[in-house]
Design an enzyme around this catalytic site. Structure first.
Site, PDB file in Angstrom:
ATOM      1  N   LYS A  71       0.783  -1.225   0.000  1.00  8.84           N
ATOM      2  CA  LYS A  71       0.000   0.000   0.000  1.00  8.84           C
ATOM      3  C   LYS A  71       0.825   1.291   0.000  1.00  8.84           C
ATOM      4  O   LYS A  71       0.307   2.362  -0.297  1.00  8.84           O
ATOM      5  CB  LYS A  71      -0.925   0.007   1.221  1.00  8.84           C
ATOM      6  CG  LYS A  71      -2.024  -1.042   1.193  1.00  8.84           C
ATOM      7  CD  LYS A  71      -3.197  -0.589   0.353  1.00  8.84           C
ATOM      8  CE  LYS A  71      -4.384  -1.518   0.487  1.00  8.84           C
ATOM      9  NZ  LYS A  71      -5.570  -1.029  -0.239  1.00  8.84           N
ATOM     10  N   SER A 323       0.726  -9.704  -1.512  1.00  7.37           N
ATOM     11  CA  SER A 323       0.437  -8.296  -1.251  1.00  7.37           C
ATOM     12  C   SER A 323       0.689  -7.841   0.180  1.00  7.37           C
ATOM     13  O   SER A 323       0.642  -6.646   0.451  1.00  7.37           O
ATOM     14  CB  SER A 323      -1.023  -7.997  -1.619  1.00  7.37           C
ATOM     15  OG  SER A 323      -1.895  -8.858  -0.911  1.00  7.37           O
TER      16      SER A 323
END
Length: 419
Positions: A71, A323
């Site tokens: 992120k 991720s």
């Protein structure tokens, strides 16, 4: 109801390839490139066999350890694009953890005040890390939908800039830089598998990949308990979706972003929904085979392979985007147990044995004779009387550190004898 000003359902924005390349240039001084590691995955799970070369794009996991997730790319780009007045007033975000961590980290290093609204279901470890980064953490809302409403309202009341974690156009562009790095490092890719929650990562990566090489398949993957993108595909627009508790908490977004949907809907070749048990097995496989701790969201790509849902890519070159790796240790322990059980390696059984002395011992020897380890034992014992029960209690406490006796009644202390 206060809406996010940059996410208009009536005028969704489609993110361009040029915006992604601009993001890559601007964030280069604050975000490290993530090596795409070649591995040979030989996976055997019950009847599933899937042998092929694959690349694990370990985004933010080994190399950007500060937040442990992808992120930060979008967060840094969005914050760099603020004007001086916006930077001075500060930003607010709603997040289960990963977006919050990214905003908190880069806000701290860029000198921008940060407030994050985290639902009460957010993982404890992620909450604590945000506080360590000197952010103002507000724990409100039963899910992301409620937390987002609170964050947007605060932005309007106090003049803060709200940064949507998956649908802000600059967030999507920043996440798309992952696609650029993959193509720089790996040749002859057949498919890229992308964990999908709010859709920002999928949208950004899809634009980058399809612009540079339209023949590469872009595959989204989400948990059956938070399948908001699949719901959007079914309805041909983002719709509110019921979210259940999931190991992939980083994907637990009740509705795909409008901008993410507009950007990605014609670029995604396949959307895969995986069952929770395969996510647990995937987490286990990463630890056992790759010595790599991956959170549930990041493990979804491998889960789809283990479940036999990507059989068309046998023998082909596939990139899995891992991720994130932010997982509470207590949750990790439960995930491993669930993975072992789903893998057929953790068995619970009840056996009726002889009530004569030595019956349990015979059972333990029998189990041990084939190399099986006993993890836990529940024994119901019959004693002569209360004093005999106390003898058993004292014997157990003298040999074992952890003992629980549920059925000995509370009575005054009685000296136990062997008579």
């Amino acid at each position: 109801m206060v809406e996010d000003p940059l996410c208009n359902p009536n005028k969704p924005l489609k993110i361009s390839f040029e915006e992604i390349t601009s993001a890559a240039y601007k964030i280069r001084s604050g975000v490290l490139n993530t090596p795409c590691i070649l591995v040979l995955l030989i996976l055997e799970v019950s009847y599933v066999k899937f042998n092929r070369d694959g690349h694990l794009f370990k985004e933010g996991f080994f190399y950007n350890k500060r937040e442990g997730n992808f992120k930060e790319r979008g967060a840094r780009y969005a914050m760099l694009m603020l004007n001086e007045e916006q930077k001075q007033k500060g930003v607010v975000a709603a997040s289960l953890g990963n977006h919050a961590l990214a905003v908190c980290y880069h806000g701290y290093h860029l000198g921008i005040p940060v407030t994050v609204v985290m639902p009460i279901m957010a993982p404890i470890m992620k909450i604590q890390k945000c506080r360590e980064l000197h952010a103002n953490v507000i724990m409100e809302g039963k899910d992301m939908n409620e937390a987002k409403k609170i964050a947007v309202a605060l932005a309007n009341e106090r003049g803060w800039t709200y940064i949507n974690g998956y649908d802000n156009p600059q967030i999507i562009a920043g996440q798309g830089t992952i696609g650029l790095e993959i193509l720089e490092q790996v040749q002859d890719i057949d498919a890229v598998v992308v964990p999908t929650g709010g859709g920002g990562l999928l949208a950004g990566v899809a634009v980058a990949i399809k612009t540079l090489n339209p023949s590469i398949k872009v595959i989204g993957v989400e948990s059956e308990r938070c399948a908001s993108y699949a719901k959007a595909v079914e309805n041909q627009k983002p719709v509110l979706t019921t979210i259940e508790g999931t190991l992939a908490d980083g994907l637990a977004v009740p509705m795909i972003g409008y901008n993410a949907w507009e950007t990605s809907r014609n670029l995604v070749d396949k959307m895969v929904i995986v069952k929770e048990k395969w996510i647990a097995v995937a987490i286990l496989r990463f630890i056992e085979n790759e010595k790599c701790v991956v959170e549930g969201a990041g493990a979804c790509g491998l889960a789809a392979i283990l479940a036999g849902q990507l059989e068309e890519f046998k023998g082909k070159r596939v990139v899995l985007i891992l991720s994130g790796g932010n997982i509470d240790t207590t949750i990790l322990g439960r995930c491993l147990e669930r993975g072992l059980a789903a893998d057929g390696r953790l068995i619970k059984c009840k056996v009726t044995v002889s009530d004569r002395p030595g019956g349990i011992s015979e059972l333990c020897k029998l189990i041990g004779s084939i190399g099986v380890s006993i993890k836990d034992v529940k024994v119901v014992c019959e004693t002569r009387d209360y004093i005999h029960s106390l003898e058993l209690r004292d014997l157990l406490f003298s040999r074992y550190k952890k003992v629980r006796l549920d059925t000995i009644p509370s009575k005054p202390a009685i000296t136990s004898t062997t008579d």
